[in-house]
Design a protein around this motif. Sequence first.
Motif, mmCIF file in Angstrom:
data_model
loop_
_atom_site.group_PDB
_atom_site.id
_atom_site.type_symbol
_atom_site.label_atom_id
_atom_site.label_comp_id
_atom_site.label_asym_id
_atom_site.label_seq_id
_atom_site.Cartn_x
_atom_site.Cartn_y
_atom_site.Cartn_z
ATOM 1 N N ILE A 232 0.821 -1.203 0.000
ATOM 2 C CA ILE A 232 0.000 0.000 0.000
ATOM 3 C C ILE A 232 0.863 1.264 0.000
ATOM 4 C CG2 ILE A 232 -1.801 1.257 1.241
ATOM 5 C CD1 ILE A 232 -2.786 -1.386 2.314
ATOM 6 N N SER A 235 2.413 1.958 -3.361
ATOM 7 C CA SER A 235 1.436 2.414 -4.354
ATOM 8 C C SER A 235 1.015 3.861 -4.085
ATOM 9 C CB SER A 235 0.217 1.496 -4.352
ATOM 10 O OG SER A 235 0.603 0.159 -4.658
ATOM 11 N N MET A 236 0.782 4.198 -2.816
ATOM 12 C CA MET A 236 0.390 5.564 -2.494
ATOM 13 C C MET A 236 1.514 6.548 -2.809
ATOM 14 S SD MET A 236 -2.698 5.372 -1.616
ATOM 15 C CE MET A 236 -2.850 7.072 -1.131
ATOM 16 N N SER A 237 2.759 6.118 -2.615
ATOM 17 C CA SER A 237 3.878 6.993 -2.962
ATOM 18 C C SER A 237 3.908 7.269 -4.464
ATOM 19 C CB SER A 237 5.192 6.357 -2.509
ATOM 20 O OG SER A 237 5.206 6.177 -1.110
ATOM 21 N N ILE A 239 1.321 7.242 -6.473
ATOM 22 C CA ILE A 239 0.198 8.143 -6.762
ATOM 23 C C ILE A 239 0.568 9.576 -6.393
ATOM 24 C CG2 ILE A 239 -2.174 8.713 -6.129
ATOM 25 C CD1 ILE A 239 -2.674 5.734 -5.742
ATOM 26 N N ASN A 240 1.204 9.755 -5.259
ATOM 27 C CA ASN A 240 1.607 11.090 -4.829
ATOM 28 C C ASN A 240 2.592 11.711 -5.816
ATOM 29 O OD1 ASN A 240 2.044 13.381 -3.267
ATOM 30 N ND2 ASN A 240 3.638 12.377 -2.046
ATOM 31 N N SER A 267 -4.343 14.148 -0.686
ATOM 32 C CA SER A 267 -4.991 12.964 -0.104
ATOM 33 C C SER A 267 -4.006 11.814 0.020
ATOM 34 C CB SER A 267 -6.190 12.547 -0.960
ATOM 35 O OG SER A 267 -7.151 13.585 -1.011
ATOM 36 N N ALA A 268 -3.137 11.665 -1.004
ATOM 37 C CA ALA A 268 -2.139 10.595 -0.948
ATOM 38 C C ALA A 268 -1.153 10.820 0.189
ATOM 39 C CB ALA A 268 -1.406 10.492 -2.284
ATOM 40 N N ARG A 269 -0.718 12.075 0.383
ATOM 41 C CA ARG A 269 0.201 12.352 1.485
ATOM 42 C C ARG A 269 -0.461 12.122 2.839
ATOM 43 N NH1 ARG A 269 1.630 16.715 -1.920
ATOM 44 N NH2 ARG A 269 0.257 18.105 -0.723
ATOM 45 N N ALA A 271 -2.882 9.982 3.437
ATOM 46 C CA ALA A 271 -2.973 8.528 3.606
ATOM 47 C C ALA A 271 -1.624 7.932 3.970
ATOM 48 C CB ALA A 271 -3.507 7.893 2.324
ATOM 49 N N LEU A 272 -0.545 8.459 3.379
ATOM 50 C CA LEU A 272 0.791 7.970 3.729
ATOM 51 C C LEU A 272 1.122 8.295 5.183
ATOM 52 C CD1 LEU A 272 2.906 8.803 0.547
ATOM 53 C CD2 LEU A 272 2.455 6.549 1.504
#
Length: 446
Positions: A232, A235-237, A239-240, A267-269, A271-272
């Motif tokens: 996760i 993947s979020m990194s 996206i960011n 939002s990605a940051r 969530a990270l």
Amino acid sequence: MCIAPGGARQSRFGLIVVQLSRLFDRFLPPDRRLNPEALAWVAVLLAAIAMLAVESSIAVQVYGASVASAFLVTLVHAGALPLSMLRTSLGGVFSVLACGVLPLLGTYTPGAPWPWMVPVMITQILIIFVIGLRAHWRTALATLIASIAVSIAAALFGHTRHPESSPDSSIVNIVVFACIAGGVYVAAVIIRQWQEISSQLLQEKENTATEHSKRIVVEEKARIARELHDIIAHSMSIINIQASSAPYRHPETSSEVQKEFADISGSARQALGEMRRLLDVLRSDREDQQLSPQPKLPEIENLVHQAQQAGVRVRLEWSGDRIDGTLRDSTSLAGYRIVQEALSNAIRHARDSQVRIEVHNAGTAIRITAVNTAGRGPVEPVEQGVRRHHGLIGMRERAVSVGGEVRTGKTVDGGFEVQAVLPLGSAGSPPERRAEQHAAEDEDRL
């Protein structure tokens, strides 16, 4: 046999009592077992009654003691046996005094054991054995030495009263008692030490099993943390990075699109950040560590605003009393997560649907209602099997943890509705039966 530190005197009975208890247990039904403590008391009381009858009768008939004095002193001596079960030191003192008085009640009888009568010797040996099992070895040793010293003093005093008595027979009598009582004392101390060692080993095994369980939990949490990080967080990194660099890679995009990319990156940051705090908790072995800071229920306005920026048609309505800082953190967090999950489910399972979220403060409870229309179906294939309905289960578990409940189900027009009630007072015992009933209802509806 596990011996609790606070009840050591009341629960050490020796191997003999335990073996007798197991022997009698074979003849009892499986649901009925003898209590070793009760069995020990029964044995001691029966022995005391038997010794009282034998000692008093022999003191009167063989040694010529008066009935009243013989019965009184033998009552003290025999009573010291059950007294040693409760107060070991007091039982030892009374038994030693009785042993010194009994030989002086009657007259010297040639050929009869003296100063130790056989029943008196048996009773005193039993008292030393009980004290050795239930008290420190010094207490039992002091009782043994005092008994020998008192018998020697009684023999010397009796020899001055009866010069015709032979000192050799008294010496042999005292030596016999000392040898038998000494052997019983050593056996009692060995049994007590063995019991203490066994209880310590059992306690160490329990401690080892507890530490092993904790280590397994820590290792499992670390494994989950690694998987979350590898899947996760990575993947979020990505996206960011993609959202942040999109305006530079595509400078011809409009300002609205660039703002949308900025919202996606934010939002990605966020969530990270939450993911990192979760990983810190999973990698830590502290049981009282919590996620901090945690989102609050009033922050669902930001959640709704982000969804609206992403194109979701969602409307938030507040009613009732104002939600202030007196709301418990656990209840506030549960409400936020329930709204978050309900909104996520509407986005995933009902594209282009209209979502309405109502939060009503009734004074005694927070009522949350999230309703979405049917939309155009899920954005991705619905998972089958055991992985389904994890979101509904999570919402229900969060509500139950604060003493509330969640009801979910389809609406008449084909949409979906989530209703949650979170009490504002102190959370009582979780209504597990009610939660299980609602889960079954949800399964039937879905």
